[in-house]
Design a protein around this motif. Structure first.
Motif, mmCIF file in Angstrom:
data_model
loop_
_atom_site.group_PDB
_atom_site.id
_atom_site.type_symbol
_atom_site.label_atom_id
_atom_site.label_comp_id
_atom_site.label_asym_id
_atom_site.label_seq_id
_atom_site.Cartn_x
_atom_site.Cartn_y
_atom_site.Cartn_z
ATOM 1 N N ARG A 234 0.004 -17.706 -14.970
ATOM 2 C CA ARG A 234 0.934 -18.731 -14.494
ATOM 3 C C ARG A 234 0.834 -18.816 -12.984
ATOM 4 N NH1 ARG A 234 3.274 -22.419 -17.580
ATOM 5 N NH2 ARG A 234 4.927 -22.555 -16.012
ATOM 6 N N ALA A 235 0.998 -20.032 -12.471
ATOM 7 C CA ALA A 235 0.952 -20.212 -11.020
ATOM 8 C C ALA A 235 2.370 -20.207 -10.449
ATOM 9 C CB ALA A 235 0.270 -21.533 -10.696
ATOM 10 N N ALA A 236 2.450 -20.078 -9.145
ATOM 11 C CA ALA A 236 3.719 -20.273 -8.429
ATOM 12 C C ALA A 236 3.419 -20.874 -7.071
ATOM 13 C CB ALA A 236 4.459 -18.949 -8.250
ATOM 14 N N GLY A 237 4.350 -21.674 -6.588
ATOM 15 C CA GLY A 237 4.256 -22.228 -5.241
ATOM 16 C C GLY A 237 5.243 -21.487 -4.357
ATOM 17 N N TYR A 238 6.283 -22.185 -3.963
ATOM 18 C CA TYR A 238 7.310 -21.587 -3.103
ATOM 19 C C TYR A 238 8.382 -20.851 -3.904
ATOM 20 C CZ TYR A 238 6.827 -22.734 1.895
ATOM 21 O OH TYR A 238 6.477 -22.754 3.216
ATOM 22 N N HIS A 240 10.703 -21.928 -5.970
ATOM 23 C CA HIS A 240 12.026 -22.527 -5.863
ATOM 24 C C HIS A 240 12.677 -22.858 -7.189
ATOM 25 C CE1 HIS A 240 11.838 -23.770 -1.409
ATOM 26 N NE2 HIS A 240 12.727 -22.825 -1.585
ATOM 27 N N THR A 241 11.940 -22.690 -8.267
ATOM 28 C CA THR A 241 12.477 -23.036 -9.578
ATOM 29 C C THR A 241 13.419 -21.931 -10.055
ATOM 30 O OG1 THR A 241 10.539 -24.344 -10.056
ATOM 31 C CG2 THR A 241 11.741 -23.497 -11.963
ATOM 32 N N TRP A 242 14.542 -22.332 -10.635
ATOM 33 C CA TRP A 242 15.518 -21.335 -11.109
ATOM 34 C C TRP A 242 15.214 -20.884 -12.541
ATOM 35 C CZ3 TRP A 242 16.941 -25.038 -7.560
ATOM 36 C CH2 TRP A 242 17.645 -24.614 -6.447
ATOM 37 N N MET A 245 9.974 -20.033 -15.609
ATOM 38 C CA MET A 245 8.711 -20.634 -16.026
ATOM 39 C C MET A 245 7.570 -20.047 -15.204
ATOM 40 S SD MET A 245 9.299 -24.562 -16.877
ATOM 41 C CE MET A 245 10.844 -25.261 -17.383
ATOM 42 N N TYR A 246 7.798 -18.811 -14.745
ATOM 43 C CA TYR A 246 6.755 -18.161 -13.957
ATOM 44 C C TYR A 246 5.969 -17.231 -14.870
ATOM 45 C CZ TYR A 246 9.327 -20.004 -9.960
ATOM 46 O OH TYR A 246 9.935 -20.828 -9.054
ATOM 47 N N SER A 247 5.505 -16.135 -14.307
ATOM 48 C CA SER A 247 4.717 -15.213 -15.112
ATOM 49 C C SER A 247 5.657 -14.313 -15.917
ATOM 50 C CB SER A 247 3.827 -14.392 -14.178
ATOM 51 O OG SER A 247 2.947 -13.610 -14.912
ATOM 52 N N ILE A 334 8.063 -26.948 -0.361
ATOM 53 C CA ILE A 334 7.809 -27.137 -1.790
ATOM 54 C C ILE A 334 6.335 -27.528 -1.894
ATOM 55 C CG2 ILE A 334 8.260 -28.709 -3.749
ATOM 56 C CD1 ILE A 334 10.874 -27.454 -3.390
ATOM 57 N N THR A 335 5.623 -26.991 -2.876
ATOM 58 C CA THR A 335 4.214 -27.375 -3.037
ATOM 59 C C THR A 335 4.089 -28.573 -3.984
ATOM 60 O OG1 THR A 335 3.883 -25.905 -4.939
ATOM 61 C CG2 THR A 335 3.430 -24.985 -2.745
ATOM 62 N N TYR A 336 2.987 -29.303 -3.843
ATOM 63 C CA TYR A 336 2.765 -30.434 -4.757
ATOM 64 C C TYR A 336 2.528 -29.947 -6.183
ATOM 65 C CZ TYR A 336 3.301 -34.407 -1.759
ATOM 66 O OH TYR A 336 3.871 -35.381 -0.975
ATOM 67 N N GLY A 337 1.817 -28.825 -6.322
ATOM 68 C CA GLY A 337 1.621 -28.267 -7.664
ATOM 69 C C GLY A 337 2.958 -27.881 -8.273
ATOM 70 N N GLY A 338 3.846 -27.339 -7.460
ATOM 71 C CA GLY A 338 5.145 -26.873 -7.944
ATOM 72 C C GLY A 338 6.090 -28.008 -8.277
ATOM 73 N N SER A 339 6.110 -29.085 -7.481
ATOM 74 C CA SER A 339 7.078 -30.155 -7.769
ATOM 75 C C SER A 339 6.582 -31.069 -8.877
ATOM 76 C CB SER A 339 7.404 -30.960 -6.508
ATOM 77 O OG SER A 339 6.241 -31.489 -5.962
HETATM 78 C C1 LIG Z 1 16.999 -25.946 -2.119
HETATM 79 C C2 LIG Z 1 16.280 -26.685 -3.211
HETATM 80 C C3 LIG Z 1 16.357 -28.066 -3.263
HETATM 81 C C4 LIG Z 1 15.695 -28.761 -4.273
HETATM 82 N N1 LIG Z 1 15.775 -30.126 -4.276
HETATM 83 C C5 LIG Z 1 15.188 -30.807 -5.266
HETATM 84 C C6 LIG Z 1 15.208 -32.223 -5.293
HETATM 85 O O1 LIG Z 1 15.706 -32.862 -4.359
HETATM 86 N N2 LIG Z 1 14.635 -32.850 -6.341
HETATM 87 C C7 LIG Z 1 14.038 -32.166 -7.349
HETATM 88 O O2 LIG Z 1 13.580 -32.789 -8.291
HETATM 89 N N3 LIG Z 1 13.959 -30.829 -7.314
HETATM 90 C C8 LIG Z 1 14.507 -30.144 -6.304
HETATM 91 N N4 LIG Z 1 14.411 -28.787 -6.270
HETATM 92 C C9 LIG Z 1 13.640 -28.104 -7.311
HETATM 93 C C10 LIG Z 1 12.211 -27.901 -6.840
HETATM 94 O O3 LIG Z 1 11.654 -29.120 -6.450
HETATM 95 C C11 LIG Z 1 11.388 -27.315 -7.969
HETATM 96 O O4 LIG Z 1 11.886 -26.047 -8.288
HETATM 97 C C12 LIG Z 1 9.915 -27.209 -7.621
HETATM 98 O O5 LIG Z 1 9.240 -26.849 -8.784
HETATM 99 C C13 LIG Z 1 9.678 -26.169 -6.557
HETATM 100 O O6 LIG Z 1 8.367 -26.199 -6.074
HETATM 101 P P1 LIG Z 1 7.657 -24.841 -5.697
HETATM 102 O O7 LIG Z 1 6.487 -25.118 -4.824
HETATM 103 O O8 LIG Z 1 8.629 -23.864 -5.223
HETATM 104 O O9 LIG Z 1 7.113 -24.435 -7.147
HETATM 105 P P2 LIG Z 1 7.474 -23.162 -8.027
HETATM 106 O O10 LIG Z 1 8.934 -23.108 -8.249
HETATM 107 O O11 LIG Z 1 6.838 -21.965 -7.464
HETATM 108 O O12 LIG Z 1 6.758 -23.542 -9.392
HETATM 109 C C14 LIG Z 1 7.353 -24.486 -10.248
HETATM 110 C C15 LIG Z 1 6.651 -24.492 -11.601
HETATM 111 O O13 LIG Z 1 5.374 -25.055 -11.451
HETATM 112 C C16 LIG Z 1 4.375 -24.188 -11.926
HETATM 113 N N5 LIG Z 1 3.248 -24.357 -10.997
HETATM 114 C C17 LIG Z 1 3.281 -24.252 -9.658
HETATM 115 N N6 LIG Z 1 2.057 -24.528 -9.149
HETATM 116 C C18 LIG Z 1 1.261 -24.804 -10.185
HETATM 117 C C19 LIG Z 1 -0.124 -25.114 -10.311
HETATM 118 N N7 LIG Z 1 -0.924 -25.244 -9.250
HETATM 119 N N8 LIG Z 1 -0.633 -25.298 -11.546
HETATM 120 C C20 LIG Z 1 0.150 -25.180 -12.635
HETATM 121 N N9 LIG Z 1 1.467 -24.873 -12.576
HETATM 122 C C21 LIG Z 1 2.015 -24.695 -11.365
HETATM 123 C C22 LIG Z 1 4.991 -22.805 -11.876
HETATM 124 O O14 LIG Z 1 4.424 -21.944 -12.843
HETATM 125 C C23 LIG Z 1 6.439 -23.107 -12.183
HETATM 126 O O15 LIG Z 1 6.626 -23.190 -13.558
HETATM 127 C C24 LIG Z 1 14.983 -28.070 -5.253
HETATM 128 C C25 LIG Z 1 14.892 -26.687 -5.185
HETATM 129 C C26 LIG Z 1 15.527 -26.000 -4.158
HETATM 130 C C27 LIG Z 1 15.409 -24.517 -4.086
#
Ligand SMILES: Cc1cc2nc3c(=O)[nH]c(=O)nc-3n(C[C@H](O)[C@H](O)[C@H](O)COP(=O)(O)OP(=O)(O)OC[C@H]3O[C@@H](n4cnc5c(N)ncnc54)[C@H](O)[C@@H]3O)c2cc1C
Length: 734
Positions: A234-238, A240-242, A245-247, A334-339
């Protein structure tokens, strides 16, 4: 003389004062001894009168009559008095709060973890220097939080250096060497048994290995090795997901960001110059040479690496001043992969989710092959597939021509920002008398903002009498453009985030009753947002800056539940939307906050109006008239006290109960990335409810679409389960 106004204000609180616990007046108690005193928590709340002014009076009175508490927070009473009198300014309030906790062990710890340069800047600010003066001195350095320092120490001891790896290997299995290039000359960075925790601290586990890839070749080699080793990846970006859905324990985590960036709080990327990422294939933004043919508006595709952050993209978009995403998450870390994976969104009725903008997904599949999906029908599954398809390496997104946002931030009376539905009993603490004509004008104004604005968003910070309204339109005309937030403002936003993070964790601050914590936070939030006044009619900035109008949010962890409520048709005219559902959801949340004296919501209520989605598993799918995207946020202290979880269940129960004109429940769904797992819908575990009700048609359609992609690309659903799933997704899909 200076006490007189305070005492006058205190008089109506006389019964309350006598109910307070007796003052402890031993000034020689150490901070550590005081930590053990249940000094303040037990104060009986002034039930039904939780308005910010009354709560401020309550705190001020308490500090005035309790020497030891007052001396624990020197200056707090005075700065809160300024807030109470409407005389506090933004920097002054932050400065006052910082000084009031300066002697606390938590502050000392957080301050010590800053590097010298940043310590100097914080000290200068606390000593009265303005943000303008401080940023002129220029340059920020990235401080590591104590938790992050400890994290890296542990990881270094567990296999990252050759000597510790040799030591580890002699003790247990050989840590795998995965090469990032064809010549086998560049091994991928790997950490052995590094504990994982997400930003919101709702997920903790220990994957066997945490890899940090920088090339597609590396990810291919890693998946091939994982396949042979029967490991899930499983991947992770920043982080930020609660939701979880991680590893998982014993499996493989792939961090798309270097671990320091992914785990350090505070994060300084929004105030530092861009780093050089030329070595990483996942940090690239490549613009196509030609516009997208056949579209009525000017559009252009950009191939964006999965590790590109919103801040990276924002800088790229400003530098080019030509193309922008039309929507995004507010946070820049926030990463593009993550959002993309959990189908995140921004605001505005004409906007769908980020995944709706995707025109090509590139990913490494369960066999370790680099594949892509461009078929528009298949993209409806592939673009928002939770990481199940495989490791996404690049996302090609359709961009809009750059335009400019006319920001019109407004602090408006809570009763008029979004007026309550007709039959609604507004909590007494914030009830005001309005004429029917005033209420109707406010309703029309709300509907107009929701139906026509490019971006529409409302905030309420607990117990405040005003809402913050962030609704605006864009223009193609760039004259009068400014960088927003301005640079000194960025410093203040960073500082406010850091301050929020410190008091979030400070046991002394946590000894305050919840409502006090909430009002201290909510006063900070109101002061840190732009004031009403002539300035507000002049903020014109690049659209991408407006999407990310607040920075530094990442520096304070919060908990968050968000639902997507479909806007139903009017019973009287099924061709038109019924906006009362938005009014009701907003006021139901406010009412639930007032109904619980433990103050479970200490950060914010936020509502955005947005469109629907064409992505199969998006929570907004089929919302023909658009979506009320509404969320409640709290501090880590509220979660630690155990008051958050019952509260969000109560809010969810209210929000899930709305019906349409046919009498059936609306298909309200949770934001995939936020808190919902473990909660119930009318007695049914939410996971089960999603499977059997909310996504009853979409789950089979999603799996069919994935299976079709796999048929052409050489893998099946079982491969996805074996290689890329997690228990939560097993439960939902397999
Ligand atoms: C303070 C705060 C504000 C937020 N505001 C908003 C908002 O305005 N709108 C909204 O919609 N959401 C919002 N979020 C939620 C946030 O956008 C999501 O949690 C988003 O997934 C976080 O991106 P990340 O880079 O941290 O990814 P992560 O949380 O690290 O990963 C998210 C998911 O994507 C998967 N993933 C990541 N990278 C990849 C990849 N390369 N390939 C396959 N899978 C991958 C991970 O396994 C995980 O399941 C907010 C979160 C926080 C903490």
């Amino acid at each position: 003389m200076r006490l007189l106004p305070v005492l006058l204000r205190v008089l109506p609180l006389a019964p309350l004062i006598s109910a307070l616990p007796p003052s402890r007046s031993d000034p020689n108690l150490s901070l550590h001894q005081l930590l053990d005193i249940p000094i303040i928590k037990d104060i009986a709340p002034i039930l039904s009168d939780f308005r910010s002014g009354r709560i401020l009076d309550e705190i001020i009175t308490y500090l005035l009559t309790h020497i030891e508490a007052n001396s624990l927070f020197p200056g707090l009473r005075q700065v809160l008095q300024l807030v109470r009198d409407g005389k506090a300014d933004r920097a002054g309030y932050s400065r006052g709060l910082l000084k009031s906790i300066q002697a606390h062990p938590k502050f000392a710890e957080a301050f010590a973890s800053l590097d010298n340069d940043l310590q100097d800047k914080v000290t200068a600010f606390m000593n009265g220097d303005s943000a303008e003066r401080i940023v002129k001195k220029c340059g920020f350095s990235v401080p590591l939080s104590p938790a992050a320092k400890e994290h890296f120490k542990r990881m270094q001891e567990s296999g990252i250096t050759p000597s510790s790896r040799r030591w580890l290997n002699s003790k247990r299995e050989t840590s795998p060497v995965i090469y990032e290039d064809n010549a086998n000359s560049k091994p991928m960075t790997v950490y052995t048994a590094a504990e994982f925790e997400n930003w919101g601290l709702t997920v903790q586990h220990t994957p066997s290995y945490t890899f940090v890839p920088t090339t597609i070749e590396g990810v291919k080699n890693l998946i091939k090795w994982a396949k042979v080793s029967s490991k899930r990846v499983r991947a992770a970006g920043y982080r930020h997901t609660w939701t979880n859905m991680y590893s998982q324990d014993g499996e493989i985590l792939l961090s798309m960001l270097d671990l320091r960036t992914a785990t350090t709080i505070p994060d300084c990327s929004s105030i530092l110059p861009s780093k050089d990422y030329t070595g990483s294939e996942f940090k690239r933004i490549e613009l196509e040479a030609q516009d997208v043919p056949g579209t009525s508006e000017k559009k252009r595709l950009a191939r964006i690496g999965a590790a590109v952050t919103n801040e990276d993209f924002r800088r790229w978009a400003i530098a080019n001043n030509a193309w922008t995403t039309p929507l995004n998450v507010v946070v820049v870390e926030i990463t593009y992969g993550g959002s993309n994976a959990p189908m995140c969104h921004g605001g505005g009725i004409r906007h769908k989710t980020i995944s709706d903008l995707v025109r090509r997904i590139e990913y490494v599949d369960a066999n370790g092959e680099h594949q892509s999906v461009t078929n528009p029908v298949q993209l409806k599954a592939a673009a928002g597939s939770f990481g199940l398809l495989g490791i996404v390496t690049h996302i090609t997104i359709e961009l809009d021509a750059m335009s400019y946002a006319n920001l019109r931030p407004l602090k408006q009376e809570i009763g008029l920002a979004i007026p309550p539905p007709k039959d609604f009993k507004v909590p007494a603490a914030i009830r005001e008398a309005y004429t029917p004509a005033e209420l109707e004008a406010a309703r029309q104004d709300f509907i107009q903002k929701a139906e026509t604005n490019y971006y529409s968003e409302w905030f309420w910070f607990p117990y405040q009498s005003k809402a913050f309204v962030n609704c605006w339109n864009n223009t193609e005309e760039p004259s009068g453009l400014i960088d927003y937030p301005t640079y000194p403002d960025l410093f203040l936003q960073w500082l406010e985030g850091w301050l929020g993070g410190v008091i979030n964790d400070d046991p002394l601050f946590r000894a305050f009753p919840g409502r006090w914590q909430a009002v201290i936070f909510s006063s900070l939030a109101m002061l840190s947002l732009p004031p009403n006044g002539p300035l507000n009619s002049q903020i014109k900035t690049h659209l991408v800056n407006a999407l990310h109008f607040r920075r530094g949010i990442h520096n304070m962890r919060v908990r968050d539940m968000e639902l997507q409520i479909p806007i139903p048709p009017l019973a009287s005219d099924p061709t038109k939307p019924d906006w009362t559902v938005a009014q009701r959801a907003w006021w139901d949340a406010i009412d639930a906050v007032y109904a619980d004296p433990k103050a479970p919501m200490r950060v914010a209520l936020e509502m955005r109006i947005m469109g629907d989605s064409d992505v199969i598993m998006a929570a907004q799918t089929n919302n023909k008239f658009g979506t009320v995207s509404i969320e409640v946020l709290t501090s880590m202290a509220a979660a630690a006290e155990g008051v958050w979880e019952p509260f969000v269940q109560e809010i969810a129960t209210r929000w899930m109960n709305y019906t349409g004109p046919d009498g059936g429940y609306l298909n309200t769904r949770p934001h995939w990335a936020k808190e919902w797992d473990g909660m119930k819908v009318r007695g049914t575990p939410w996971k089960q409810y999603l499977r059997e009700t909310s996504y009853k048609d979409e789950i089979p359609a999603f799996k069919d679409a994935l299976a079709q992609i796999g048929q052409a690309q050489g893998w099946g659903l079982q491969d996805l389960k074996d290689r890329f799933s997690v228990p939560l997704l097993d439960d939902l899909f397999f």
